[in-house]
Write an enzyme that holds these catalytic residues in place. Structure first.
Site, PDB file in Angstrom:
ATOM      1  N   LYS A 169       0.836  -1.211   0.000  1.00 49.06           N
ATOM      2  CA  LYS A 169       0.000   0.000   0.000  1.00 49.06           C
ATOM      3  C   LYS A 169       0.865   1.254   0.000  1.00 49.06           C
ATOM      4  CE  LYS A 169      -4.323  -1.260   2.180  1.00 49.06           C
ATOM      5  NZ  LYS A 169      -5.204  -1.207   3.311  1.00 49.06           N
ATOM      6  N   THR A 185     -10.845  -2.757  13.482  1.00 45.22           N
ATOM      7  CA  THR A 185     -11.388  -3.306  14.731  1.00 45.22           C
ATOM      8  C   THR A 185     -12.370  -4.411  14.332  1.00 45.22           C
ATOM      9  OG1 THR A 185     -12.995  -1.474  14.690  1.00 45.22           O
ATOM     10  CG2 THR A 185     -11.151  -1.273  16.213  1.00 45.22           C
ATOM     11  N   GLU A 212     -15.650   8.073  13.242  1.00 43.83           N
ATOM     12  CA  GLU A 212     -15.819   8.484  11.848  1.00 43.83           C
ATOM     13  C   GLU A 212     -17.141   7.944  11.302  1.00 43.83           C
ATOM     14  OE1 GLU A 212     -14.172  10.654   9.927  1.00 43.83           O
ATOM     15  OE2 GLU A 212     -15.902  10.205   8.688  1.00 43.83           O
ATOM     16  N   LEU A 230     -18.047   8.397   7.860  1.00 44.26           N
ATOM     17  CA  LEU A 230     -18.056   8.366   6.384  1.00 44.26           C
ATOM     18  C   LEU A 230     -18.603   7.035   5.873  1.00 44.26           C
ATOM     19  CD1 LEU A 230     -15.606   6.359   5.284  1.00 44.26           C
ATOM     20  CD2 LEU A 230     -14.194   8.277   5.914  1.00 44.26           C
ATOM     21  N   ARG A 231     -19.146   7.096   4.659  1.00 46.23           N
ATOM     22  CA  ARG A 231     -19.624   5.873   3.994  1.00 46.23           C
ATOM     23  C   ARG A 231     -18.704   5.554   2.835  1.00 46.23           C
ATOM     24  NH1 ARG A 231     -24.885   8.554   2.072  1.00 46.23           N
ATOM     25  NH2 ARG A 231     -23.314  10.171   1.966  1.00 46.23           N
ATOM     26  N   CYS A 243     -18.676  -2.577   8.234  1.00 45.79           N
ATOM     27  CA  CYS A 243     -19.055  -1.953   9.514  1.00 45.79           C
ATOM     28  C   CYS A 243     -20.320  -2.516  10.160  1.00 45.79           C
ATOM     29  CB  CYS A 243     -19.185  -0.445   9.327  1.00 45.79           C
ATOM     30  SG  CYS A 243     -17.606   0.338   8.972  1.00 45.79           S
ATOM     31  N   LYS A 251     -20.241  -6.138  11.999  1.00 48.73           N
ATOM     32  CA  LYS A 251     -19.424  -6.244  13.210  1.00 48.73           C
ATOM     33  C   LYS A 251     -19.895  -5.239  14.268  1.00 48.73           C
ATOM     34  CE  LYS A 251     -15.592  -3.078  12.000  1.00 48.73           C
ATOM     35  NZ  LYS A 251     -15.811  -2.048  12.993  1.00 48.73           N
TER      36      LYS A 251
HETATM   37  P1  NAD Z   1      -8.978  -0.986   6.544  1.00 43.17           P
HETATM   38  O1  NAD Z   1      -8.804  -2.416   6.824  1.00 43.17           O
HETATM   39  O2  NAD Z   1      -9.417  -0.532   5.194  1.00 43.17           O
HETATM   40  O3  NAD Z   1      -7.629  -0.202   6.866  1.00 43.17           O
HETATM   41  C1  NAD Z   1      -6.886  -0.399   8.033  1.00 43.17           C
HETATM   42  C2  NAD Z   1      -5.404  -0.209   7.711  1.00 43.17           C
HETATM   43  O4  NAD Z   1      -4.659  -0.230   8.921  1.00 43.17           O
HETATM   44  C3  NAD Z   1      -4.815  -1.291   6.816  1.00 43.17           C
HETATM   45  O5  NAD Z   1      -4.244  -0.687   5.663  1.00 43.17           O
HETATM   46  C4  NAD Z   1      -3.745  -1.965   7.687  1.00 43.17           C
HETATM   47  O6  NAD Z   1      -2.628  -2.415   6.946  1.00 43.17           O
HETATM   48  C5  NAD Z   1      -3.393  -0.816   8.626  1.00 43.17           C
HETATM   49  N1  NAD Z   1      -2.761  -1.197   9.898  1.00 43.17           N
HETATM   50  C6  NAD Z   1      -3.099  -2.192  10.759  1.00 43.17           C
HETATM   51  N2  NAD Z   1      -2.290  -2.179  11.824  1.00 43.17           N
HETATM   52  C7  NAD Z   1      -1.411  -1.172  11.647  1.00 43.17           C
HETATM   53  C8  NAD Z   1      -0.321  -0.661  12.409  1.00 43.17           C
HETATM   54  N3  NAD Z   1       0.031  -1.176  13.603  1.00 43.17           N
HETATM   55  N4  NAD Z   1       0.392   0.379  11.894  1.00 43.17           N
HETATM   56  C9  NAD Z   1       0.073   0.922  10.706  1.00 43.17           C
HETATM   57  N5  NAD Z   1      -0.959   0.478   9.941  1.00 43.17           N
HETATM   58  C10 NAD Z   1      -1.687  -0.549  10.413  1.00 43.17           C
HETATM   59  O7  NAD Z   1     -10.012  -0.462   7.657  1.00 43.17           O
HETATM   60  P2  NAD Z   1     -11.077   0.724   7.522  1.00 43.17           P
HETATM   61  O8  NAD Z   1     -12.251   0.256   6.737  1.00 43.17           O
HETATM   62  O9  NAD Z   1     -10.376   1.963   7.133  1.00 43.17           O
HETATM   63  O10 NAD Z   1     -11.568   0.823   9.036  1.00 43.17           O
HETATM   64  C11 NAD Z   1     -10.731   1.321  10.053  1.00 43.17           C
HETATM   65  C12 NAD Z   1     -11.587   1.608  11.289  1.00 43.17           C
HETATM   66  O11 NAD Z   1     -12.552   2.623  10.979  1.00 43.17           O
HETATM   67  C13 NAD Z   1     -12.420   0.423  11.780  1.00 43.17           C
HETATM   68  O12 NAD Z   1     -12.522   0.490  13.167  1.00 43.17           O
HETATM   69  C14 NAD Z   1     -13.778   0.654  11.164  1.00 43.17           C
HETATM   70  O13 NAD Z   1     -14.812   0.058  11.893  1.00 43.17           O
HETATM   71  C15 NAD Z   1     -13.873   2.164  11.217  1.00 43.17           C
HETATM   72  N6  NAD Z   1     -14.769   2.762  10.214  1.00 43.17           N
HETATM   73  C16 NAD Z   1     -14.780   2.270   8.941  1.00 43.17           C
HETATM   74  C17 NAD Z   1     -15.608   2.860   8.004  1.00 43.17           C
HETATM   75  C18 NAD Z   1     -15.660   2.308   6.607  1.00 43.17           C
HETATM   76  O14 NAD Z   1     -16.614   2.659   5.888  1.00 43.17           O
HETATM   77  N7  NAD Z   1     -14.717   1.501   6.162  1.00 43.17           N
HETATM   78  C19 NAD Z   1     -16.415   3.950   8.353  1.00 43.17           C
HETATM   79  C20 NAD Z   1     -16.346   4.444   9.647  1.00 43.17           C
HETATM   80  C21 NAD Z   1     -15.522   3.830  10.575  1.00 43.17           C
END
Ligand code: NAD
Length: 438
Positions: free
Chosen positions: A39, A90, A150, A152-153, A259, A262
């Site tokens: 990435k 998470t 956050e 966002l969708r 989301c 979970k």
């Molecule tokens: P994602 O899996 O797309 O991205 C998470 C990133 O974190 C990955 O690229 C992973 O490699 C990186 N990562 C993990 N451990 C790490 C570390 N120790 N150091 C550096 N990088 C690390 O996840 P996401 O969809 O962006 O979701 C992240 C959080 O936000 C979750 O808790 C989720 O519930 C929440 N969230 C997600 C959304 C959504 O629409 N995806 C919306 C609101 C909230």
């Protein structure tokens, strides 16, 4: 805007990359770190690893302005930052609770390198008590921990981040909370500053409520099929009541994505851990599970079979992602339905706009066993039933005459998104089954 700050973002997924790029767009200087070298390399090469409308422009504009950079690992992102956002996964743990190990690991990594007086922000969706849990892992009395969930969708992430309905900030350290709130001063929105438990609860309650609206309309759609009502008319009738609202009232194959599944289970578990049985939320989840089974039943009936045995049946699938506008396959209803179809012996042939090109290693792994086609007509060729499982706009604009010629007269289209016009489908000699439609 407020004085530009130096920000670190840990995790460059859907939330982290959007957060980093949008804060840089607002004038802050942002260093984003990820543990995934693929990435980081892609981002440093000007490529965006995910499908997200408008994100590439915001990333490239901020990189050119020298306000956005990408590094390997959390420490390199956090070391010079005034404020560090944790945007790591998470996922669901084995007992339905949110797995905090990524958050704790990230906090463990950055604790020793944070500048004195820095602020650490939980942007990931985390259970009540996680602000305190992160404080404990950091072991830094001089660092405030703030919850800033956050909303966002996926598919509209940039627009949602820059035009939010509200920003929520929770902390027992008011100065820290205010510093985080100030980062958003370039955005015209209301900021709710509260305690950490309330901020954390707001995020789960918001997702739980939205999942409830979809489960409710899916239950109403099931009822419509029994009583001979048309869900489209019912939704128009109830959705125009401003107390109810029209959004999140589209019947479909059930909610999914990274989301809602979970977070709704975590909400039940958080309540249970604190002595409350959130039976309404358990009902919302069970309606959703039932909805998937109902879709499989429709597919089985369309080929005159029982859902327990579809051996020898080839099912054509339009749409793999959990919704249109994203490439995210996590907990996609389409993928869950396909898995069940394959378990009972069906062969699945599918097309999705995001999987027609070169696949990344995660997609390749997830799509194993599914025959991928390069377009809707190729899917229709030789299948026993055709199913619309994701609401991509291009499926609403299909040349149905060609689809009908390819499928052959009498074949059923199971339209789990109510995208197509039933009368048009039937006029072409096909059979049609939607969700809650007369
Ligand atoms: P994602 O899996 O797309 O991205 C998470 C990133 O974190 C990955 O690229 C992973 O490699 C990186 N990562 C993990 N451990 C790490 C570390 N120790 N150091 C550096 N990088 C690390 O996840 P996401 O969809 O962006 O979701 C992240 C959080 O936000 C979750 O808790 C989720 O519930 C929440 N969230 C997600 C959304 C959504 O629409 N995806 C919306 C609101 C909230």
């Amino acid at each position: 805007m407020s004085t530009p700050a130096r920000l670190g973002v840990v995790g460059t997924g859907y939330v982290g990359l959007t957060t980093g790029a949008c804060f840089a767009h607002l004038g802050h200087t942002v260093v984003c770190g990820d543990i995934d070298p693929r990435k980081v390399d892609l981002l440093n090469d000007g490529q965006i690893p995910i499908v997200e409308e408008g994100l590439e422009d915001v990333v490239n504009e901020s990189r050119r302005a020298g306000r956005l950079s990408f590094v390997l690992g959390s420490q390199a992102a956090a070391a010079d930052a005034d404020i560090v956002f944790l945007c790591v996964p998470t996922p669901q743990g084995e007992d339905g609770s949110a797995d905090l190990s990524y958050i704790e690991q990230a906090a463990r990594e950055i604790g020793p390198v944070l500048k004195p007086g820095a602020v650490v922000v939980n942007k990931s969706t985390v259970p009540v008590g996680s602000t305190i849990a992160v404080e404990k892992v950091l072991q830094r009395d001089d660092v405030a921990v703030v919850s800033n969930p956050e909303f966002l969708r996926e598919g509209t992430a940039v627009d949602d981040f820059l035009n939010p309905d509200r920003v929520v900030v929770g902390s027992s350290d008011l100065a820290g909370a205010q510093r985080v709130a100030d980062l958003y001063s370039g955005i015209d929105t209301s900021v709710i500053i509260t305690d950490p438990a309330s901020a954390e609860t707001i995020k789960y309650a918001a997702n739980g409520f939205l999942a409830m609206k979809i489960s409710f309309v899916n239950a109403v759609a099931a009822m419509c099929e029994h009583v001979g009502a048309d869900v489209a008319a019912v939704v128009e009738g109830i959705g125009s009541d401003t107390r109810i609202g029209r959004r999140f009232l589209n019947p479909g194959p059930g909610w999914g994505g990274s989301c809602f599944p979970k977070d709704s289970r975590a909400l039940v578990k958080i309540a249970e851990d604190h002595g409350y049985d959130f039976s309404m939320m358990r009902g919302v989840i069970s309606v959703n599970d039932e909805q998937r089974r109902r879709m499989i039943d429709k597919i089985a009936k369309a080929v005159g079979r029982h859902q327990s045995d579809l051996s020898g049946v080839t099912v054509g699938v339009l749409g793999l992602t959990f919704k249109a506008g994203t490439d995210d396959l996590r907990e996609s209803p389409s993928m869950a339905i396909i898995e069940e179809l394959r378990t009972v012996g069906a062969t699945v042939k599918a097309y999705d706009p995001t999987t027609s090109g070169e696949l990344d290693p995660h997609q390749t792994m997830r799509l194993e066993g599914i025959e991928l086609a390069t377009g809707p007509l190729e899917v229709a060729d030789g299948v026993d039933v055709l199913c619309v499982l994701t609401e991509w706009p291009e499926f609403a604009e299909l040349d149905l005459r060609k689809v009908a010629e390819t499928l052959g007269a009498g074949t059923t289209i199971v339209d789990t998104r109510n995208l197509l016009d039933p009368a048009e489908v039937k006029d072409l000699g096909l059979r049609y089954d939607g969700v809650g439609r007369r």
